[in-house]
Design an enzyme around this catalytic site. Structure first.
Site, PDB file in Angstrom:
ATOM      1  CE  LYS A  27      -8.072   1.351   3.285  1.00  0.00           C
ATOM      2  NZ  LYS A  27      -8.288   0.996   1.872  1.00  0.00           N
TER       3      LYS A  27
ATOM      4  CD  GLU B 169       1.302  -9.567  10.216  1.00  0.00           C
ATOM      5  OE1 GLU B 169       1.453 -10.423   9.324  1.00  0.00           O
ATOM      6  OE2 GLU B 169       0.215  -8.954  10.393  1.00  0.00           O
TER       7      GLU B 169
ATOM      8  N   GLY C 204      -4.322   0.351   0.428  1.00  0.00           N
ATOM      9  CA  GLY C 204      -3.105   0.259   1.234  1.00  0.00           C
ATOM     10  C   GLY C 204      -1.843   0.375   0.399  1.00  0.00           C
ATOM     11  NE  ARG C 205      -2.976  -3.568  -4.447  1.00  0.00           N
ATOM     12  CZ  ARG C 205      -4.086  -4.022  -3.854  1.00  0.00           C
ATOM     13  NH1 ARG C 205      -4.098  -4.275  -2.554  1.00  0.00           N
ATOM     14  NH2 ARG C 205      -5.203  -4.221  -4.571  1.00  0.00           N
TER      15      ARG C 205
ATOM     16  CD  GLU D 139      -2.099  -6.780  -1.096  1.00  0.00           C
ATOM     17  OE1 GLU D 139      -1.460  -7.431  -0.253  1.00  0.00           O
ATOM     18  OE2 GLU D 139      -2.408  -5.562  -0.930  1.00  0.00           O
TER      19      GLU D 139
ATOM     20  CG  HIS E 151      27.832 -10.623 -10.315  1.00  0.00           C
ATOM     21  ND1 HIS E 151      28.903 -10.924 -11.129  1.00  0.00           N
ATOM     22  CD2 HIS E 151      27.642  -9.282 -10.408  1.00  0.00           C
ATOM     23  CE1 HIS E 151      29.354  -9.806 -11.677  1.00  0.00           C
ATOM     24  NE2 HIS E 151      28.610  -8.801 -11.271  1.00  0.00           N
TER      25      HIS E 151
ATOM     26  CE  LYS F 120      -4.176  -9.960   6.254  1.00  0.00           C
ATOM     27  NZ  LYS F 120      -4.751  -8.590   6.069  1.00  0.00           N
TER      28      LYS F 120
HETATM   29  O1  F6P Z   1      -2.699  -8.563   4.056  1.00  0.00           O
HETATM   30  C1  F6P Z   1      -2.552  -7.665   3.053  1.00  0.00           C
HETATM   31  C2  F6P Z   1      -2.853  -6.254   3.514  1.00  0.00           C
HETATM   32  O2  F6P Z   1      -4.189  -6.091   3.811  1.00  0.00           O
HETATM   33  C3  F6P Z   1      -2.382  -5.244   2.502  1.00  0.00           C
HETATM   34  O3  F6P Z   1      -3.310  -4.987   1.504  1.00  0.00           O
HETATM   35  C4  F6P Z   1      -2.080  -4.069   3.370  1.00  0.00           C
HETATM   36  O4  F6P Z   1      -1.268  -3.154   2.721  1.00  0.00           O
HETATM   37  C5  F6P Z   1      -1.425  -4.737   4.560  1.00  0.00           C
HETATM   38  O5  F6P Z   1      -2.111  -5.976   4.710  1.00  0.00           O
HETATM   39  C6  F6P Z   1      -1.458  -3.973   5.828  1.00  0.00           C
HETATM   40  O6  F6P Z   1      -2.758  -3.657   6.194  1.00  0.00           O
HETATM   41  P1  F6P Z   1      -3.057  -2.448   7.220  1.00  0.00           P
HETATM   42  O7  F6P Z   1      -2.504  -1.221   6.627  1.00  0.00           O
HETATM   43  O8  F6P Z   1      -4.548  -2.444   7.350  1.00  0.00           O
HETATM   44  O9  F6P Z   1      -2.369  -2.782   8.517  1.00  0.00           O
END
Ligand code: F6P
Length: 521
Positions: free
Chosen positions: A181, A187, A240-241, A326, A357, A485
């Site tokens: 987003k 990452e 995002g979620r 979140e 289990h 972060k």
């Molecule tokens: O660090 C949490 C977050 O901001 C989430 O809310 C989001 O879904 C995820 O990182 C990834 O963010 P992006 O879609 O901006 O890469």
């Protein structure tokens, strides 16, 4: 705004919830968009129903719900709507309809072209959190019907993830989808750099031509070098979620077909109609939220377990962890006051019957235990009828045992069948008592189809929204993720202190020690 715990509606709610037992003789099933939500093993009474209505009223539920569907300022700390429902509406709201339908058409066209030209046997999806769990969950849940392409996911910055995702794939026939987003997530950008090197090493002259971006920050994707026709947009008014309904669903369309994505949208839209129109007592998201608040804020359960009795739903647990934790893992209310009742339980879990289990001993006999959400499909997508009968039997049995429990006398009678020594039997029997009265919800899907999966996810989205309203929290921001972060960026620069001793003065002794010790210098 006065403290929630001191408000009249809350006081009545606590009173009613505390005095409303889980009755073993009542059946309480709410039908929602072809799903059955069985709340019989949750506290319920006439008094509690009355108190719930008053609490919903006091907390402004109806206004908040209308605001959500009308694109009002539901995400009030970021001053914007949370309009994921618009993405799946049959008739999207006028102000965003053109944007939504244009992007959906562009995405469908891209998928169709890739299919007709037989391109991209492999797709590597780079994204994390809300840009990853949704498509990853859908692919794992629905791919047994066959996937048109190999879809691999890499989210973690641990390079073992990207190297595993790329392993054995032909760079010449691979599309890389970077979903982010913000298009700033380290990452996803680091993994993209890896993928570019891999494509180049595999003889792809223009690696970025093999990239597609899904983002609410098209400018950053353009600056990254991705061409406009390969940038699929969504908007800052989609959390995002909550973004699987947007272009974030691209891997689903590429792997399972556009119709699978459309079916998921249709299933979610059906749940939206239920949530919007069903009276409170027959409204599944509202009733699940109320039970969630009773269990957490009144009965003091600090967590709940999600146990989908379907091996294909293993990603539902992390998807729901992000959605619930979140969205609700915070304690500051609209007026800046701190919420003064327990809230937002930790979510954990595992598919059944593996979970039996693994941690059901704890669920059955721990002093407190935790409420459980059970999910099962009435009809499997395989022909092994006995397996399915066993799966359903175990799901229902575990739930019944948590509810009914086993008394000391019942346990003693059992032990005495094999243990003649009365004193020893008496002690052993105590080890076999099941307290019972453990709350649970059972969600039954007719089948794990794309449509029913869409309905299930929307059910949880709305449940979380209602819990946010009841606790006065904003379920659409996540300020708490930024601090770690930022610190990570700072520490990474110091770890990269080639040849020099990194300045660790800002850190506590332990962090300082390890930055020094692990620095690549
Ligand atoms: O660090 C949490 C977050 O901001 C989430 O809310 C989001 O879904 C995820 O990182 C990834 O963010 P992006 O879609 O901006 O890469």
């Amino acid at each position: 705004m006065s403290a929630l715990s001191k408000t009249p509606a809350w006081l009545d709610f606590v009173q009613a919830a505390s005095s409303s037992p889980i009755t073993l003789d009542a059946l309480r099933i709410v039908h929602a968009a072809e799903l059955d939500v069985d709340l019989s093993a949750q506290r319920h009474s006439v008094a509690l129903t009355k108190a719930c209505a008053a609490l919903l009223e006091q907390q402004g539920f109806e206004t908040a719900r209308n605001m959500l569907f009308e694109g009002g300022n539901s995400n009030w700390t970021e001053n914007r709507p949370a309009w994921h429902t618009a993405l799946r509406a049959k008739h999207p709201p006028a102000s965003v309809a053109v944007a939504i339908q244009t992007e959906q058409a562009r995405l469908a066209h891209f998928v169709e072209q890739a299919n007709t030209q037989n391109r991209y046997r492999n797709v590597v999806h780079l994204g994390i959190g809300g840009s990853d769990w949704g498509p990853r969950l859908a692919m794992a849940a629905l791919k047994n019907g066959g996937s048109r392409r190999t879809i691999r996911f890499a989210s973690n910055v641990d390079a073992h993830a990207i190297t595993t995702a790329l392993e054995g794939l032909d760079p010449q026939d691979t599309l890389v989808v970077i979903s982010s987003k913000s298009f700033t997530t380290i990452e996803s950008l680091a993994n993209a750099a890896c993928a570019i090197d891999w494509l180049r090493a595999g003889g792809v002259a223009e690696p970025l031509e093999r990239f597609v971006a899904v983002t609410a920050n098209p400018r950053a994707a353009r600056e990254f070098g991705i061409s406009d026709d390969h940038i699929f947009q969504f908007w800052d008014w989609v959390g995002g979620r909550y973004s699987i309904w947007s272009s974030i669903g691209l891997p689903i369309a590429l792997g399972l077909g556009q119709e699978a994505l459309n079916e998921m949208l249709a299933g979610a839209e059906a749940m939206d109609q239920h949530f919007l129109n069903a009276p409170v007592e027959e409204n599944a998201p509202v009733q699940m939220a109320l039970s969630g608040v009773v269990n957490c804020s009144v009965l003091g359960y600090a967590s709940f377990a999600l146990c989908p009795y379907d091996a294909r739903l293993y990603n539902l647990v992390p998807w729901l962890q992000q959605l619930e934790m979140e969205s609700l893992g915070k304690s500051t209310q609209k007026d800046g006051e701190t919420l003064d009742v327990p809230s937002s339980p930790a979510v954990w879990g595992m598919p059944g019957t593996d979970s039996q289990h693994t941690f059901f001993q704890w669920l059955h006999q721990d002093g407190k235990g935790a409420p459980v959400d059970f999910i099962v499909c009435a009809k499997p997508d395989h022909r092994h009828t006995r397996h399915h009968r066993l799966l359903v039997a175990n799901c229902l049995a575990q739930r019944a045992a948590l509810l009914k429990g086993k008394s000391y006398d019942q346990a003693l009678a059992e032990v005495l069948k094999t243990e003649p020594d009365a004193a020893r039997a008496s002690t052993l029997a105590k080890h076999r008592v099941h307290p019972g009265g453990r709350p649970s919800t059972l969600i039954v899907l007719p089948q794990l189809s794309a449509k029913h999966l869409g309905s299930l996810l929307a059910l949880y989205e709305h449940k979380v929204f209602v819990e946010g309203v009841l606790w006065g929290l904003n379920p659409f921001d996540q300020w708490g993720v930024e601090y770690g972060k930022r610190l990570a960026g700072d520490i990474e620069r110091r770890l990269d202190a080639l040849g020099s001793d990194p300045d660790v003065s800002p850190y506590d002794p332990s962090t300082a020690h390890w930055v020094r010790k692990l620095a690549s210098g």
